[in-house]
Design an enzyme around this catalytic site. Structure first.
Site, PDB file in Angstrom:
ATOM      1  N   ASP A 169      57.106  38.174  37.490  1.00  0.00           N
ATOM      2  CA  ASP A 169      55.960  38.464  38.442  1.00  0.00           C
ATOM      3  C   ASP A 169      55.759  37.594  39.365  1.00  0.00           C
ATOM      4  OD1 ASP A 169      53.265  39.785  39.186  1.00  0.00           O
ATOM      5  OD2 ASP A 169      53.230  40.628  37.056  1.00  0.00           O
ATOM      6  N   TYR A 183      52.808  55.505  48.646  1.00  0.00           N
ATOM      7  CA  TYR A 183      53.069  55.680  47.554  1.00  0.00           C
ATOM      8  C   TYR A 183      53.907  56.672  46.876  1.00  0.00           C
ATOM      9  CZ  TYR A 183      52.289  54.972  42.335  1.00  0.00           C
ATOM     10  OH  TYR A 183      52.336  54.378  41.047  1.00  0.00           O
ATOM     11  N   ILE A 235      50.865  48.033  32.428  1.00  0.00           N
ATOM     12  CA  ILE A 235      52.348  48.809  31.773  1.00  0.00           C
ATOM     13  C   ILE A 235      53.188  47.721  31.550  1.00  0.00           C
ATOM     14  CG2 ILE A 235      53.783  50.566  32.351  1.00  0.00           C
ATOM     15  CD1 ILE A 235      51.705  52.160  33.801  1.00  0.00           C
TER      16      ILE A 235
HETATM   17  P1  NAI Z   1      49.385  46.959  37.977  1.00  0.00           P
HETATM   18  O1  NAI Z   1      48.735  46.578  39.207  1.00  0.00           O
HETATM   19  O2  NAI Z   1      48.290  46.490  36.645  1.00  0.00           O
HETATM   20  O3  NAI Z   1      50.494  45.874  37.492  1.00  0.00           O
HETATM   21  C1  NAI Z   1      51.562  45.819  38.512  1.00  0.00           C
HETATM   22  C2  NAI Z   1      52.430  44.396  38.294  1.00  0.00           C
HETATM   23  O4  NAI Z   1      53.231  44.258  39.129  1.00  0.00           O
HETATM   24  C3  NAI Z   1      51.340  43.178  38.655  1.00  0.00           C
HETATM   25  O5  NAI Z   1      51.357  42.206  37.526  1.00  0.00           O
HETATM   26  C4  NAI Z   1      51.617  42.604  40.004  1.00  0.00           C
HETATM   27  O6  NAI Z   1      51.451  41.341  40.178  1.00  0.00           O
HETATM   28  C5  NAI Z   1      53.176  43.070  40.010  1.00  0.00           C
HETATM   29  N1  NAI Z   1      53.820  42.972  41.179  1.00  0.00           N
HETATM   30  C6  NAI Z   1      53.309  43.684  42.383  1.00  0.00           C
HETATM   31  N2  NAI Z   1      53.922  43.271  43.526  1.00  0.00           N
HETATM   32  C7  NAI Z   1      55.057  42.489  42.891  1.00  0.00           C
HETATM   33  C8  NAI Z   1      56.175  41.858  43.475  1.00  0.00           C
HETATM   34  N3  NAI Z   1      56.463  41.887  44.879  1.00  0.00           N
HETATM   35  N4  NAI Z   1      57.180  41.131  42.768  1.00  0.00           N
HETATM   36  C9  NAI Z   1      56.751  41.004  41.464  1.00  0.00           C
HETATM   37  N5  NAI Z   1      55.798  41.475  40.863  1.00  0.00           N
HETATM   38  C10 NAI Z   1      54.960  42.142  41.349  1.00  0.00           C
HETATM   39  O7  NAI Z   1      49.998  48.306  37.970  1.00  0.00           O
HETATM   40  P2  NAI Z   1      50.396  49.121  36.488  1.00  0.00           P
HETATM   41  O8  NAI Z   1      49.142  50.210  36.509  1.00  0.00           O
HETATM   42  O9  NAI Z   1      50.445  48.417  35.239  1.00  0.00           O
HETATM   43  O10 NAI Z   1      51.548  49.829  36.972  1.00  0.00           O
HETATM   44  C11 NAI Z   1      52.957  49.506  36.594  1.00  0.00           C
HETATM   45  C12 NAI Z   1      53.772  50.477  37.237  1.00  0.00           C
HETATM   46  O11 NAI Z   1      53.476  51.894  36.829  1.00  0.00           O
HETATM   47  C13 NAI Z   1      53.543  50.630  38.675  1.00  0.00           C
HETATM   48  O12 NAI Z   1      55.045  50.947  39.360  1.00  0.00           O
HETATM   49  C14 NAI Z   1      52.816  51.715  39.078  1.00  0.00           C
HETATM   50  O13 NAI Z   1      53.214  52.342  40.244  1.00  0.00           O
HETATM   51  C15 NAI Z   1      53.372  52.614  37.900  1.00  0.00           C
HETATM   52  N6  NAI Z   1      52.423  53.710  37.713  1.00  0.00           N
HETATM   53  C16 NAI Z   1      51.175  53.641  37.150  1.00  0.00           C
HETATM   54  C17 NAI Z   1      50.129  54.580  36.879  1.00  0.00           C
HETATM   55  C18 NAI Z   1      48.863  54.251  36.163  1.00  0.00           C
HETATM   56  O14 NAI Z   1      48.246  55.388  36.259  1.00  0.00           O
HETATM   57  N7  NAI Z   1      48.527  53.008  36.050  1.00  0.00           N
HETATM   58  C19 NAI Z   1      50.640  56.012  37.107  1.00  0.00           C
HETATM   59  C20 NAI Z   1      51.979  56.219  37.433  1.00  0.00           C
HETATM   60  C21 NAI Z   1      52.903  55.172  38.053  1.00  0.00           C
END
Ligand code: NAI
Length: 446
Positions: free
Chosen positions: A237, A352, A218
């Site tokens: 990141d 979470y 996202i």
């Molecule tokens: P993802 O796991 O694909 O990407 C998350 C990114 O955040 C990764 O590149 C990771 O390296 C980075 N990250 C993690 N910890 C970090 C830190 N301490 N410092 C800097 N970067 C860090 O996750 P996705 O699916 O793209 O999710 C993005 C956001 O959307 C998150 O906040 C997630 O909780 C939220 N979300 C996602 C949903 C889904 O269906 N995929 C649904 C609801 C919320």
């Protein structure tokens, strides 16, 4: 990319089979592309108030095809139902039933948008009942619409008129393909703050934006969308994601900052990078987030603490640095990614959901702190979004989760990004402390 089932049942034999067996029939949603017509047909503006007349005039000024009365059997791109002067629940009957008569004429992917007043500021119980009634009505209608059509509402605080910048900004967002996966939701316009962009295709021109967690999923989609809308983008990141992060930075002609957002000095590092490399900082998108799922009975300290540290504590600390900075004072915008888990709850996600509920509480309490600098802060709560994270869910569970919303499909990362780009724009300047769900109207939970 639409999922394979949706592609199969969208045409030919697949369509016939799904119809005969009574299977879900999701359609390929009409998503925004630059240059696209706002809606797929004429817009019927219903309502007899001055606010309705003014809104219709504003839509005409955008060169849209506007009707004040339905033309029999004409296919409509949208119905805008203006209900800004209700005193009593009985006042709903005439405008609502008159809009009902046009519902069968909606084109695929059409829109219904209500424009009404917030119940919180109603002068008495009868008008509060009428105003709150629109909430139930709209959410039910969203569940009845078919073929990619959605229904969303705008609620205006008293004193905010139907053509204030953010009322028009929200209307444009809900009408357009930018809100394809937003359904059954409301946005409240709290004030006359905000400004419509000179060029609706470049609403973020001249802005510098930071997106955390932007190496993939996202976050990468948010970076691409903000860039498309005219912003200069800094992608953040963890160092371990450095190669992917550099690729995203190159693709949006922005810069990369390798940083763990849970570090003490993360806020300072973000400001220093944005101002040092790009001369300013206007927008911060808190997207980075992690999951460490376990039933609460099996939860350990490590899983609990790491999720709370990244998903909420880091955002609070970065916001403190932003609020203390002289470089974040010119109508700044913060948008934070929450989750429907933080609203409705989800089995195995107590940590979470606590962190994402925390994001919502933080956003509401931070809004007044940004008001004096004409800033805003909002949250976007995604539902089931097609990412690497959700691709790992076992097939049967994933298929159920994907279909259990009014649009019968998962959302795309770009759908979340579109909502964020809107809330980060000056057109949304009068909207603050809000939580907008991008979930296709999940059918389960709160
Ligand atoms: P993802 O796991 O694909 O990407 C998350 C990114 O955040 C990764 O590149 C990771 O390296 C980075 N990250 C993690 N910890 C970090 C830190 N301490 N410092 C800097 N970067 C860090 O996750 P996705 O699916 O793209 O999710 C993005 C956001 O959307 C998150 O906040 C997630 O909780 C939220 N979300 C996602 C949903 C889904 O269906 N995929 C649904 C609801 C919320």
């Amino acid at each position: 990319m639409t999922d394979k089932y949706t592609q199969f049942v969208s045409r030919g034999i697949g369509k016939d089979v799904a119809k005969k067996l009574g299977l879900p029939q999701p359609v390929v949603l009409r998503r925004y592309q630059p240059g696209q017509a706002l809606v797929p047909g004429p817009i019927l503006v219903q309502g007899s108030s001055d606010g309705a007349d003014e809104l219709a005039a504003a839509l005409l000024a955008w060169d849209l095809d506007v009707r004040r009365h339905a033309v029999p059997r004409e296919k409509l791109g949208a119905i805008v139902l203006v209900l800004d002067e209700l005193d009593h629940a009985e006042d709903l009957e005439r405008p609502v039933l008159s809009a009902a008569a046009s519902l069968r004429d909606l084109a695929p992917n059409a829109r219904v948008v209500t424009v009404s007043r917030t119940p919180a500021s109603a002068p008495g119980p009868a008008s509060a009942a009428a105003r709150q009634g629109i909430d139930g009505l709209l959410r039910s209608l969203a569940k009845e619409l078919r073929a990619g059509a959605t229904a969303n509402g705008i609620m205006l605080a008293d004193g905010v008129n139907t053509t204030s910048p953010s009322a028009l900004g929200a209307l444009r967002f809900f009408l357009s393909g930018r809100s394809a996966f937003v359904d059954g939701q409301f946005l409240t316009v709290a004030s006359g703050e905000g400004q419509l962009p000179a060029d609706p295709e470049k609403p973020l021109a001249g802005k510098v934006a930071v997106v955390t967690g932007a190496a993939r999923g996202i976050g990468a989609a948010i970076a691409r969308t903000l860039h498309r809308d005219g912003a200069t983008v800094v992608v953040v990141d963890i160092p371990a994601a450095g190669d992917h992060l550099a690729a995203v930075a190159n693709s949006v002609r922005g810069t990369a900052l390798q940083l763990d957002i849970s570090r003490e000095d993360a806020g300072h590092r973000i400001i220093e990078h944005a101002v040092g490399r790009h001369g300013r900082l206007d927008i911060v998108i808190h997207n980075a987030g992690i999951t460490r799922d376990k039933l609460l009975a099996n939860m350990d300290q490590g899983r609990w603490n790491s999720v709370l540290a990244v998903n909420i504590a880091a955002q609070l600390r970065i916001n403190d640095a932003l609020l203390a900075s002289r470089d974040f004072r010119d109508s700044p915008r913060i948008v934070s990614v929450a989750s429907t888990s933080g609203i409705a709850g989800n089995r195995g996600q107590t940590n979470y959901a606590a962190s994402k509920g925390g994001v919502i509480g933080m956003v509401r309490a931070t809004a007044p702190l940004l008001a004096e600098r004409h800033g805003s802060i909002n949250a976007v709560a995604p539902g089931f979004i097609e990412t690497e994270m959700t691709a790992r869910i076992p097939f049967a569970t994933r298929e159920v989760a994907r279909r259990l919303n009014s649009l019968q499909q998962g959302g795309q990362p770009g759908d979340v990004a579109e909502a964020i780009a809107f809330l980060a724009s000056d057109a949304a300047g009068g909207i603050t402390g809000e939580v907008l769900r991008v979930c296709g109207q999940n059918l389960v939970g709160a």
